[in-house]
Design an enzyme around this catalytic site. Structure first.
Site, PDB file in Angstrom:
ATOM      1  N   ASN A 137       0.800  -1.237   0.000  1.00  0.00           N
ATOM      2  CA  ASN A 137       0.000   0.000   0.000  1.00  0.00           C
ATOM      3  C   ASN A 137       0.834   1.289   0.000  1.00  0.00           C
ATOM      4  O   ASN A 137       0.390   2.305  -0.526  1.00  0.00           O
ATOM      5  CB  ASN A 137      -1.018  -0.005   1.144  1.00  0.00           C
ATOM      6  N   GLY A 212       2.710  -5.884   7.212  1.00  0.00           N
ATOM      7  CA  GLY A 212       1.760  -6.725   6.474  1.00  0.00           C
ATOM      8  C   GLY A 212       0.650  -7.193   7.384  1.00  0.00           C
ATOM      9  O   GLY A 212       0.360  -6.576   8.413  1.00  0.00           O
ATOM     10  N   PRO A 215      -1.862 -12.553  10.058  1.00  0.00           N
ATOM     11  CA  PRO A 215      -1.462 -13.964   9.896  1.00  0.00           C
ATOM     12  C   PRO A 215      -0.008 -14.104   9.429  1.00  0.00           C
ATOM     13  O   PRO A 215       0.720 -14.958   9.932  1.00  0.00           O
ATOM     14  CB  PRO A 215      -2.433 -14.494   8.826  1.00  0.00           C
ATOM     15  N   THR A 216       0.426 -13.258   8.486  1.00  0.00           N
ATOM     16  CA  THR A 216       1.825 -13.357   8.034  1.00  0.00           C
ATOM     17  C   THR A 216       2.754 -12.927   9.162  1.00  0.00           C
ATOM     18  O   THR A 216       3.810 -13.538   9.365  1.00  0.00           O
ATOM     19  CB  THR A 216       2.068 -12.485   6.780  1.00  0.00           C
ATOM     20  N   GLU A 234       4.566  -4.513  12.068  1.00  0.00           N
ATOM     21  CA  GLU A 234       3.568  -3.471  11.782  1.00  0.00           C
ATOM     22  C   GLU A 234       2.427  -4.149  11.045  1.00  0.00           C
ATOM     23  O   GLU A 234       2.508  -4.378   9.834  1.00  0.00           O
ATOM     24  CB  GLU A 234       4.195  -2.368  10.907  1.00  0.00           C
ATOM     25  N   CYS A 268      -3.517   0.731   6.730  1.00  0.00           N
ATOM     26  CA  CYS A 268      -3.587  -0.130   7.920  1.00  0.00           C
ATOM     27  C   CYS A 268      -4.273   0.542   9.105  1.00  0.00           C
ATOM     28  O   CYS A 268      -5.007  -0.083   9.850  1.00  0.00           O
ATOM     29  CB  CYS A 268      -2.180  -0.550   8.303  1.00  0.00           C
ATOM     30  N   GLU A 448       7.885   2.414  14.325  1.00  0.00           N
ATOM     31  CA  GLU A 448       8.584   3.041  13.206  1.00  0.00           C
ATOM     32  C   GLU A 448       8.466   4.542  13.428  1.00  0.00           C
ATOM     33  O   GLU A 448       7.544   5.009  14.104  1.00  0.00           O
ATOM     34  CB  GLU A 448       7.961   2.623  11.870  1.00  0.00           C
TER      35      GLU A 448
HETATM   36  P1  NAD Z   1       0.736  -9.739   3.509  1.00  0.00           P
HETATM   37  O1  NAD Z   1       0.891 -10.160   4.929  1.00  0.00           O
HETATM   38  O2  NAD Z   1      -0.002 -10.620   2.594  1.00  0.00           O
HETATM   39  O3  NAD Z   1       2.180  -9.527   2.833  1.00  0.00           O
HETATM   40  C1  NAD Z   1       3.105  -8.613   3.346  1.00  0.00           C
HETATM   41  C2  NAD Z   1       4.500  -8.994   2.876  1.00  0.00           C
HETATM   42  O4  NAD Z   1       4.854 -10.250   3.426  1.00  0.00           O
HETATM   43  C3  NAD Z   1       4.635  -9.156   1.365  1.00  0.00           C
HETATM   44  O5  NAD Z   1       5.886  -8.647   0.972  1.00  0.00           O
HETATM   45  C4  NAD Z   1       4.573 -10.663   1.180  1.00  0.00           C
HETATM   46  O6  NAD Z   1       5.215 -11.108   0.009  1.00  0.00           O
HETATM   47  C5  NAD Z   1       5.303 -11.134   2.422  1.00  0.00           C
HETATM   48  N1  NAD Z   1       4.984 -12.489   2.860  1.00  0.00           N
HETATM   49  C6  NAD Z   1       3.821 -13.173   2.674  1.00  0.00           C
HETATM   50  N2  NAD Z   1       3.902 -14.397   3.264  1.00  0.00           N
HETATM   51  C7  NAD Z   1       5.145 -14.467   3.836  1.00  0.00           C
HETATM   52  C8  NAD Z   1       5.820 -15.476   4.580  1.00  0.00           C
HETATM   53  N3  NAD Z   1       5.253 -16.633   4.867  1.00  0.00           N
HETATM   54  N4  NAD Z   1       7.079 -15.219   5.002  1.00  0.00           N
HETATM   55  C9  NAD Z   1       7.668 -14.036   4.744  1.00  0.00           C
HETATM   56  N5  NAD Z   1       7.082 -13.046   4.024  1.00  0.00           N
HETATM   57  C10 NAD Z   1       5.824 -13.263   3.585  1.00  0.00           C
HETATM   58  O7  NAD Z   1       0.106  -8.280   3.547  1.00  0.00           O
HETATM   59  P2  NAD Z   1      -0.299  -7.344   2.305  1.00  0.00           P
HETATM   60  O8  NAD Z   1      -1.535  -7.887   1.683  1.00  0.00           O
HETATM   61  O9  NAD Z   1       0.886  -7.092   1.450  1.00  0.00           O
HETATM   62  O10 NAD Z   1      -0.624  -5.976   3.049  1.00  0.00           O
HETATM   63  C11 NAD Z   1      -1.843  -5.710   3.649  1.00  0.00           C
HETATM   64  C12 NAD Z   1      -1.753  -5.871   5.148  1.00  0.00           C
HETATM   65  O11 NAD Z   1      -0.651  -5.097   5.645  1.00  0.00           O
HETATM   66  C13 NAD Z   1      -2.962  -5.344   5.871  1.00  0.00           C
HETATM   67  O12 NAD Z   1      -3.311  -6.225   6.907  1.00  0.00           O
HETATM   68  C14 NAD Z   1      -2.493  -4.009   6.449  1.00  0.00           C
HETATM   69  O13 NAD Z   1      -3.208  -3.587   7.569  1.00  0.00           O
HETATM   70  C15 NAD Z   1      -1.058  -4.316   6.754  1.00  0.00           C
HETATM   71  N6  NAD Z   1      -0.260  -3.090   6.829  1.00  0.00           N
HETATM   72  C16 NAD Z   1       0.185  -2.669   8.056  1.00  0.00           C
HETATM   73  C17 NAD Z   1       0.906  -1.482   8.160  1.00  0.00           C
HETATM   74  C18 NAD Z   1       1.399  -0.987   9.492  1.00  0.00           C
HETATM   75  O14 NAD Z   1       2.268  -0.117   9.496  1.00  0.00           O
HETATM   76  N7  NAD Z   1       0.901  -1.466  10.612  1.00  0.00           N
HETATM   77  C19 NAD Z   1       1.163  -0.734   7.020  1.00  0.00           C
HETATM   78  C20 NAD Z   1       0.703  -1.197   5.788  1.00  0.00           C
HETATM   79  C21 NAD Z   1      -0.008  -2.380   5.708  1.00  0.00           C
END
Ligand code: NAD
Length: 476
Positions: A137, A212, A215-216, A234, A268, A448
């Protein structure tokens, strides 16, 4: 032609839902290479004075600022957000580098006096090779939020962007190199979960900073535990925004839009559970719906567009699915919530949707409990402060929160009692680099931005110095 120019030539593909380019996922060999070369760079970089590192980082900030418009266009192509927002992201990015460059020269330990002239001191040292894993995002901004404090402390970083937005982190790597960092200090590896897993399991990595989903994030923590890597998580949110009847209504309405529809709702910390005190509910809804209907959706590169395209077809379908589910559970759609086809033929096939306001929501509905990560606002009435605090805190998330009121005592009392890492009073979604950002509960831990983030990218060594004789304790 550099990567930036190549992708600007490809412009207009993403807002139409077409493929930009193929990036090949990095496997074990590439990940090993990236970590090895980052480690070599770290040995050099960490021995430089903080002031020297600062000079290089300031140069990188200067280059980003100079190329701001090009990078912003690229981010629009990468992500689909409006050009106005992308420019803000790029401004925040160079500001982050400037801010941590300013801190690099101030890193210091403490001197502690001990009896008999003995003393101890602490040294603030780098961790080593840090891994950054980003969401899609805020692709360029996330890469800067992670790399700037990491580099300021003397670390190297291997960064993996989301495979949906693979491009702009590479531009950042080019810029760092041009600014003069040692080769390999900021490496980008491409790929999805498999590549991320290789990074998190790698014994040569000291820390993982992850942005992300929850769950991840749990998986990242589990993998990092095997070699006791430090982690910053985060994660996602489902943040409450509380609007009291004594608020400045115009600001509260604008705040609710800011809390829900920036970057197509893919933020997020969005305040997607909007609690409105019952007495002002009708007038609030009327105003919010009127303005939501007037939001300009379409070509994200046009100056007056305020909402571009969602990230993928699959994500658009998921968000629309949440709206259908909300209707089934009894919510009422006051506006939006539908796939949207812009009139421009070149945008056909893009993943657009109209921003949605849901009324008649209750706390047990899916749309109120789960993170939607799209432009969907759920509005609910409340009567008392005590009641709304209880409802607002009834969630496993704790990323952000907000309150609109003219009563300053109430504002600070509510901020104190909300279980979230950030509380916005009389505004929403303001994240300047000087201010720490991070979650409570399952929204993660570690921060952060702000000075405190230095603690998450460095470690303290204690050195104890004896000025007298060693005690003859064993008397032998
Ligand atoms: P995601 O968890 O699907 O993926 C995030 C990153 O993790 C990607 O680069 C992905 O390739 C990687 N990834 C996926 N599975 C992995 C694994 N098993 N091991 C290591 N890396 C792995 O999330 P997304 O769809 O990219 O982003 C959306 C989510 O991120 C939302 O839940 C949002 O709230 C959150 N987010 C949080 C913040 C924050 O600062 N708190 C900021 C932006 C987005």
């Amino acid at each position: 032609m550099n990567v930036c120019e190549v992708f600007i030539c490809l412009f207009h593909l993403v807002s139409a839902g077409r493929k930009l380019c193929d990036m090949f996922p990095c496997g074990k060999e590439e990940v090993d290479q990236a970590i090895q070369s980052a480690h070599t760079a770290y040995l050099k970089w960490s021995k430089m004075a903080g002031m020297e590192r600062a000079r290089v980082m300031l140069e990188a900030a200067r280059i980003i600022r100079e190329r701001r418009d090009n990078i912003a266009k690229l981010e629009v192509i990468n992500n689909g957000k409006s050009i106005t927002e992308a420019r803000v992201d790029i401004d925040v990015s160079w500001q982050t580098l400037e801010y941590y460059a300013g801190i690099a020269g101030t890193l210091a330990g403490q001197h502690i006096q001990l009896p008999g002239g003995s003393f101890a001191y602490t040294r603030r040292e780098a961790l080593g090779v840090c891994v950054g894993i980003g969401a899609w995002n805020y692709p360029f901004q996330i890469a800067c939020w992670k790399s700037a404090p990491a580099l300021a402390c003397g670390n190297a970083m291997v960064f993996k962007p989301s495979p949906f937005t693979a491009v702009t982190a590479v531009i950042l790597a080019e810029i760092y190199k041009e600014a003069g960092v040692p080769d390999g200090l900021f490496n980008v590896v491409q790929g999805g979960a498999e590549t991320g897993t290789l990074l998190c399991n790698h014994p040569g990595v000291a820390k993982v900073s992850f942005t992300g989903s929850v769950p991840t994030g749990k998986k990242i923590m589990e993998m990092s535990a095997k070699t006791v890597k430090q982690v910053t998580l985060e994660l996602g949110g489902k943040s409450p925004l509380i609007i009291f009847k004594d608020c400045e209504l115009e600001n509260a309405v604008r705040g609710a839009l800011m809390a829900n529809f920036l970057t197509q709702g893919e933020v997020c910390c969005n305040g997607t559970r909007v609690y409105v005190q019952r007495e002002i509910m009708p007038v609030f809804l009327e105003e919010v719906v009127k303005r939501t209907k007037a939001i300009r959706i379409g070509d994200p590169l046009l100056e007056n567009t305020r909402m571009g395209a969602l990230i993928t077809r699959q994500h658009l379908d998921k968000v629309l699915g949440f709206v259908s589910q909300a209707k089934k559970e009894g919510a009422m759609v006051l506006c939006g919530g539908e796939a949207f086809t812009p009139i421009e033929p070149k945008l056909k096939g893009g993943y657009y949707m109209s921003p949605c306001v849901l009324d008649n929501c209750t706390d047990d509905m899916t749309c109120v409990k789960e993170e939607i990560f799209g432009p969907v606002m759920s509005v609910m009435p409340f009567d008392t402060e005590e009641e709304v605090l209880k409802r607002a805190n009834n969630t496993t998330f704790g990323l952000a929160s907000g309150v609109f009121t003219r009563d300053i005592s109430r504002a600070h009392r509510v901020a104190e009692n909300l279980q979230a890492g950030t509380c916005f009073i009389n505004n929403y979604n303001i994240s300047p680099v000087e201010v720490p950002f991070g979650g409570y509960k399952q929204s993660g831990f570690g921060k952060e931005n702000g000075q405190v983030t230095i603690e998450y990218y460095s470690q303290l060594k204690t050195v104890v110095v004896e000025m007298g004789d060693v005690d003859d304790y064993f008397n032998c």
